[in-house]
Write a protein that holds these residues in place. Structure first.
Motif, mmCIF file in Angstrom:
data_model
loop_
_atom_site.group_PDB
_atom_site.id
_atom_site.type_symbol
_atom_site.label_atom_id
_atom_site.label_comp_id
_atom_site.label_asym_id
_atom_site.label_seq_id
_atom_site.Cartn_x
_atom_site.Cartn_y
_atom_site.Cartn_z
ATOM 1 N N LYS A 28 -30.997 10.262 42.998
ATOM 2 C CA LYS A 28 -29.633 9.260 43.349
ATOM 3 C C LYS A 28 -29.342 8.693 42.194
ATOM 4 C CE LYS A 28 -32.354 7.420 46.457
ATOM 5 N NZ LYS A 28 -33.535 7.953 46.364
ATOM 6 N N THR A 29 -29.972 7.843 41.376
ATOM 7 C CA THR A 29 -29.655 6.993 40.336
ATOM 8 C C THR A 29 -28.966 7.675 39.250
ATOM 9 O OG1 THR A 29 -31.392 5.227 40.781
ATOM 10 C CG2 THR A 29 -30.081 5.202 38.737
ATOM 11 N N THR A 30 -29.657 8.896 38.994
ATOM 12 C CA THR A 30 -28.993 9.978 37.819
ATOM 13 C C THR A 30 -27.460 10.318 38.134
ATOM 14 O OG1 THR A 30 -30.942 10.431 36.565
ATOM 15 C CG2 THR A 30 -29.219 11.928 36.076
ATOM 16 N N THR A 63 -26.172 9.566 28.228
ATOM 17 C CA THR A 63 -27.607 9.534 27.862
ATOM 18 C C THR A 63 -28.517 8.897 28.723
ATOM 19 O OG1 THR A 63 -26.841 9.458 25.314
ATOM 20 C CG2 THR A 63 -29.011 9.086 25.807
ATOM 21 N N PRO A 64 -29.451 9.751 29.348
ATOM 22 C CA PRO A 64 -30.421 9.383 30.175
ATOM 23 C C PRO A 64 -31.330 8.119 29.517
ATOM 24 C CG PRO A 64 -31.176 11.217 29.708
ATOM 25 C CD PRO A 64 -29.958 11.251 28.890
ATOM 26 N N THR A 65 -31.516 7.221 30.575
ATOM 27 C CA THR A 65 -32.398 5.991 30.022
ATOM 28 C C THR A 65 -33.529 5.708 31.025
ATOM 29 O OG1 THR A 65 -30.873 4.418 31.126
ATOM 30 C CG2 THR A 65 -30.572 4.917 28.727
ATOM 31 N N GLN A 118 -35.849 11.744 30.173
ATOM 32 C CA GLN A 118 -35.458 11.530 28.667
ATOM 33 C C GLN A 118 -36.447 12.261 27.819
ATOM 34 O OE1 GLN A 118 -36.157 6.794 29.039
ATOM 35 N NE2 GLN A 118 -35.016 7.058 27.384
ATOM 36 N N ILE A 119 -35.669 12.734 26.685
ATOM 37 C CA ILE A 119 -36.559 13.455 25.858
ATOM 38 C C ILE A 119 -36.553 12.686 24.424
ATOM 39 C CG2 ILE A 119 -36.524 15.406 24.022
ATOM 40 C CD1 ILE A 119 -35.341 17.292 26.123
ATOM 41 N N LEU A 120 -37.940 12.162 24.250
ATOM 42 C CA LEU A 120 -37.999 11.149 23.268
ATOM 43 C C LEU A 120 -39.305 11.983 22.090
ATOM 44 C CD1 LEU A 120 -39.456 8.387 25.635
ATOM 45 C CD2 LEU A 120 -37.038 8.755 24.652
ATOM 46 N N LYS A 121 -39.095 11.324 21.046
ATOM 47 C CA LYS A 121 -39.934 11.646 19.717
ATOM 48 C C LYS A 121 -40.964 10.613 19.550
ATOM 49 C CE LYS A 121 -39.884 14.518 17.026
ATOM 50 N NZ LYS A 121 -40.635 16.073 17.096
ATOM 51 N N ILE A 151 -41.126 14.574 27.248
ATOM 52 C CA ILE A 151 -40.083 14.760 28.479
ATOM 53 C C ILE A 151 -40.508 13.571 29.255
ATOM 54 C CG2 ILE A 151 -39.182 15.744 30.685
ATOM 55 C CD1 ILE A 151 -39.188 18.472 29.254
ATOM 56 N N MET A 152 -40.078 12.548 29.004
ATOM 57 C CA MET A 152 -40.432 11.188 29.957
ATOM 58 C C MET A 152 -39.585 11.071 31.074
ATOM 59 S SD MET A 152 -42.073 8.597 30.546
ATOM 60 C CE MET A 152 -43.004 8.111 28.802
#
Length: 427
Positions: free
Chosen positions: A101-103, A294-296, A301-304, A311-312
């Motif tokens: 929903k939110t995305t 950009t997803p938050t 999210q894809i993070l390093k 994948i968060m």
């Protein structure tokens, strides 16, 4: 005090406040009540902090003309929101669903805001308080409102519709979310479809994903439908190009490369494109808006983190969204995969079955080293040594202190209450 009088006071103010810790200067404070607090107690404090008026429902707290006495503060907030919405007379798009929903709301807002002045739900303030607050944030400058609606019990969506009076609506999907309140997937379908029922009864327009059989079934024999999907017969046709690591799709002869991972996000993006298409947003503006998003907040999210890629997706979880995340993760071509899964909440009597179903899937598909965290996962039967159970986050933390994870591709997924973003601190 009647609603017209309250509305005149609202027009004198700069906005709404409900928390004395975050009072906006010259705002209208609503002294809401909860199970463990009474906002009337803080009315005077709100005025001292900068509020212009306070809405209270206990006369003993009304010390002067700045206190506006009503029968019920919450009901007055909701009625004021509806009155304001009707005074603005702008198109309102409502959306609900089990996942995404939110995305979807944020993507839709990104697309529409390239052409219109929009006001959309902040974060996931999508309940009986959040929806009124969203409506009351809209101003004379707002051209389109986008209202996210959440529910964990029947009739909630119907009630929210009576507050927002949406002109357009969509359901992202029907999934196994809030089964404790809905009882079953059939209960979910019926409850979410309350949005369709309202729109149909009021001769409004529905956006429908033609690739979702349940959505098609729920909107049969209704002519005010704008369809989108992979079929040539749709009003807005889209094509899936790639999902690794990000979703890329084709629309109107152009490729759109998003920053969202997971094939399940294709439908979220498709909604935003379809709505933009309906409201005649230029194709290039749609493309640019999707590609810039950009997803938050731990949503896909894809993070390093050091030598690891993550994948968060730990903002929330239910059986449908967790299975979709695992299926997507399985398709990714990576040498070393690690999975962290936290308990799924609000499943009621189905909790044991649904958590075991996730474990059974993992044992059949071998996604790599998998850590299962929480009391529900701890009760499951695990046979394969690649799956490891931890009853609490602290137990996982102790384990990881002696088992470093390096050069891996990680998936982190769990319900909000598990707060699995804390895993980042352990890597």
């Amino acid at each position: 005090m009647n609603i017209k009088q309250l509305y005149q006071h609202f027009k004198e103010c700069n906005g709404i406040s409900t928390d004395t810790r975050n009072i906006e200067n010259n705002s209208l404070f609503f002294a809401l009540k909860g199970n463990n607090f009474n906002g009337n107690h803080f009315a005077r404090q709100a005025l001292e902090a900068g509020a212009k008026y306070c809405v209270v429902d206990e006369e003993k707290y009304a010390l002067d003309s700045r206190y506006l006495v009503v029968e019920n503060v919450l009901k007055s907030l909701q009625n004021l929101a509806t009155f304001h919405r009707n005074e603005l007379a702008i198109p309102i798009i409502a959306l609900t669903g089990s996942n995404g929903k939110t995305t979807t709301k944020e993507l839709t807002n990104a697309v529409l805001s390239t052409k219109f002045k929009t006001t959309a739900t902040l974060g996931n303030l999508n309940n009986h308080i959040g929806v009124p607050l969203t409506l009351l944030q809209m101003t004379d400058a707002t051209e389109i409102g986008i209202v996210e609606m959440g529910a964990n019990h029947p009739v909630e969506i119907t009630f929210l519709c009576t507050i927002a009076h949406p002109d357009y609506g969509l359901i992202t999907n029907f999934g196994k979310a809030h089964l404790e309140g809905f009882g079953s997937i059939e209960g979910v379908i019926k409850a979410k479809s309350e949005l369709y029922d309202y729109l149909k009864a009021n001769h409004k327009t529905i956006f429908v994903n033609e690739n979702d059989p349940l959505q098609i079934k729920q909107t049969l024999n209704y002519d005010k439908v704008f369809k989108f999907g992979l079929r040539t017969s749709t009003d807005t046709m889209l094509e899936m190009v790639n999902t690794q690591p990000y979703v890329t799709l084709s629309y109107n002869g152009s490729e759109i490369k998003s920053k969202l991972t997971g094939s399940y996000n294709f439908n979220n993006i498709a909604v935003a494109i379809a709505v933009g298409s309906y409201f005649k947003v230029e194709s290039d503006d749609i493309k640019n808006a999707i590609e810039a998003y950009t997803p938050t907040n731990n949503r896909s999210q894809i993070l390093k983190k050091g030598s690891n890629t993550i994948i968060m997706d730990a903002y929330n979880a239910n059986p449908t969204s967790m299975m979709a995340a695992l299926e997507n993760f399985e398709q990714l071509v990576q040498a070393k995969k690690v999975v962290f899964l936290g308990d799924m909440f609000e499943l009621g009597a189905t909790a044991e079955i649904e958590h075991q179903a996730i474990v059974d899937y993992l044992e059949q598909n071998k996604l790599g080293k998998t850590y299962l965290i929480g009391k529900n996962f701890y009760k499951t039967t695990v046979k394969h040594p690649s799956l490891q159970k931890f009853e609490s986050f602290d137990a996982l933390k102790s384990h990881l202190q002696n088992h470093e994870i390096k050069d891996a591709f990680l998936l982190i997924k769990g319900s909000r209450g598990m707060a699995l973003e804390r895993i980042l601190e352990l890597l």
